[in-house]
Design an enzyme around this catalytic site. Sequence first.
Site, PDB file in Angstrom:
ATOM      1  N   ASP A  25       0.823  -1.207   0.000  1.00 34.02           N
ATOM      2  CA  ASP A  25       0.000   0.000   0.000  1.00 34.02           C
ATOM      3  C   ASP A  25       0.859   1.258   0.000  1.00 34.02           C
ATOM      4  O   ASP A  25       0.426   2.308  -0.465  1.00 34.02           O
ATOM      5  CB  ASP A  25      -0.884   0.047   1.263  1.00 34.02           C
ATOM      6  CG  ASP A  25      -1.806  -1.145   1.351  1.00 34.02           C
ATOM      7  OD1 ASP A  25      -2.283  -1.596   0.294  1.00 34.02           O
ATOM      8  OD2 ASP A  25      -2.021  -1.637   2.478  1.00 34.02           O
ATOM      9  N   LYS A 230      18.509   6.984   7.369  1.00 33.82           N
ATOM     10  CA  LYS A 230      18.579   5.561   7.046  1.00 33.82           C
ATOM     11  C   LYS A 230      20.006   5.066   7.241  1.00 33.82           C
ATOM     12  O   LYS A 230      20.919   5.787   6.885  1.00 33.82           O
ATOM     13  CB  LYS A 230      18.173   5.345   5.577  1.00 33.82           C
ATOM     14  CG  LYS A 230      16.763   5.736   5.232  1.00 33.82           C
ATOM     15  CD  LYS A 230      16.539   5.724   3.727  1.00 33.82           C
ATOM     16  CE  LYS A 230      17.219   6.879   3.030  1.00 33.82           C
ATOM     17  NZ  LYS A 230      16.979   6.964   1.585  1.00 33.82           N
ATOM     18  N   ASP A 255      18.665   2.654  -3.706  1.00 34.72           N
ATOM     19  CA  ASP A 255      19.832   2.240  -4.491  1.00 34.72           C
ATOM     20  C   ASP A 255      20.979   1.749  -3.632  1.00 34.72           C
ATOM     21  O   ASP A 255      21.941   1.216  -4.154  1.00 34.72           O
ATOM     22  CB  ASP A 255      20.315   3.401  -5.382  1.00 34.72           C
ATOM     23  CG  ASP A 255      20.878   4.542  -4.546  1.00 34.72           C
ATOM     24  OD1 ASP A 255      20.200   4.962  -3.593  1.00 34.72           O
ATOM     25  OD2 ASP A 255      21.996   4.987  -4.840  1.00 34.72           O
TER      26      ASP A 255
END
Lengths: 308, 308
Positions: A25, A230, A255
Amino acid sequence: MTAQPQPEYLTGDVAAINAFIDRFDVFLLDCDGVIWSGDHVFEGVVETLELLRSRGKRTVFVTNNSTKSRSDYVKKFAAMGIPSDVEDIFGSAYSSAIYISRILKLPPHQNKVFVIGEAGIESELKSENVPFIGGTDPSFRRDMTPEDWAGIADGSLLDPEVGCVLTGLDFHINYLKLSHAYQYLRRGAKFLATNVDSTFPTHNSFFPGAGSIGMPLVNSTGQKPVSLGKPSQAMMDAIEGKFHLDRERTCMIGDRLDTDIQFGIQGKLGGTLAVLTGVSHREDWEAKNAAAVPKFYVDKLSDLLKAA
Amino acid sequence: MTAQPQPEYLTGDVAAINAFIDRFDVFLLDCDGVIWSGDHVFEGVVETLELLRSRGKRTVFVTNNSTKSRSDYVKKFAAMGIPSDVEDIFGSAYSSAIYISRILKLPPHQNKVFVIGEAGIESELKSENVPFIGGTDPSFRRDMTPEDWAGIADGSLLDPEVGCVLTGLDFHINYLKLSHAYQYLRRGAKFLATNVDSTFPTHNSFFPGAGSIGMPLVNSTGQKPVSLGKPSQAMMDAIEGKFHLDRERTCMIGDRLDTDIQFGIQGKLGGTLAVLTGVSHREDWEAKNAAAVPKFYVDKLSDLLKAA
């Protein structure tokens, strides 16, 4: 040596692409190396995002680049033909500002942040009412003077209200800023980083990243920063809190194995999709000591358009 | 856990000081933290050097500070009342220049050095006829332009003759220099460092050192430089070659366990003397995981004056 399960290659496989899209979703998308490289948007990306949205998917841009604020990103997306809203964007500058204001809770007399970084960090700190010095202030963009050496060493030029040093990608890094930050850290300031990416992908090449710009401080103080980008799960928790996402029905697209893919795996998301338009290559996850192995991969994001 | 033999404390013990001095013909002395801190010479140091010389000892100043050339040091020593000659000084900038010209032997079409550092490195490279770019060149002391991003990324702004990146302490470090150095290293340039000291002691405090300034490149390229400063034995070999010293009759005097004292121990010198006027403290060698343990120590260099 256990052979790690290898990712499913979706490029060119229409049925697999449709099944992939149906599984989720929410798509969390990295920007540099996925959507664009520098100011160059990759071909077909605009249409791919339209496709995902037309199928009712929520797209959230999750970027470690702290040089831009969320509203800067909205402008950049618009210039590339991608409609977006501030609420669609989650950057490491925003993540850091939230962490400082809502979790770190600095004491009132030591609540200032010394910033190594660009305007994006400053905008997000302002949006959370966090006081700061350094950053893009021109008075920190200059050479050291004899007065600086003396005053930084004896502390008379330091602001006693600084309780935290936040480092991000700073294109104006210099010895004056590093010396201030070093002394604040020696005096007990908390050490945060927007992210610790070693390189910054742009212009179809690489440049030193935020993690590399902060390394002089890591090396000179012996301290490591808490990273708010991250793959730090502090960022994932903040995203979940904001978007109320069902992790099982969420996929991270990126990536970089060591940031994006690891971020999704550690966050126990339902899926991770690697694209080959940025830092990591197929050999990287095929290696025995792979930083992380994605669940899916495509050559480029627009390969998903085949689902149309 | 083996208890390491602890050093002999000489301060206040006249007989021990005399025996110590008699043991050696040559004293290799670190400067920052031993002779001076910044521009402040420690009390009694001038007289201590006179005493050693009056007893026929050779004093050689061995410094990792690459911001000054040997002739700059002669001037600094003179200003502090310490007579010296260029031949009494062995700095990491000089050590690096010798290594590049006599050992590295770059091919003629790739023999240029990209310098991150100050004028001391440039002077010593010139003295060895090593071509270089970067360094104190004002055209590298500025912000990145859009042309820089593009030209550094595609290589059109890079000098194809650069075969080596040499990093030292650079008070004018910036993103432009780091980006150039990063791209040269990615393209195969040799990676050298004048020294890898994490901090730079001055003004009775510390600032980020040469090793910290080079860390963005270590982190972004994944490569480590060959260091030409203490404790690298490349420097010791060069010193021995120049001064024809008898290692057994040579003592290294310094304030840092991880550079000076380790340098002397790894070089199998007859002795090492730690002083407590700089970076390391007594607790540092008493720790189980001590970087190195000196053979002798004094509170300050001028404690040796008691021998008079």
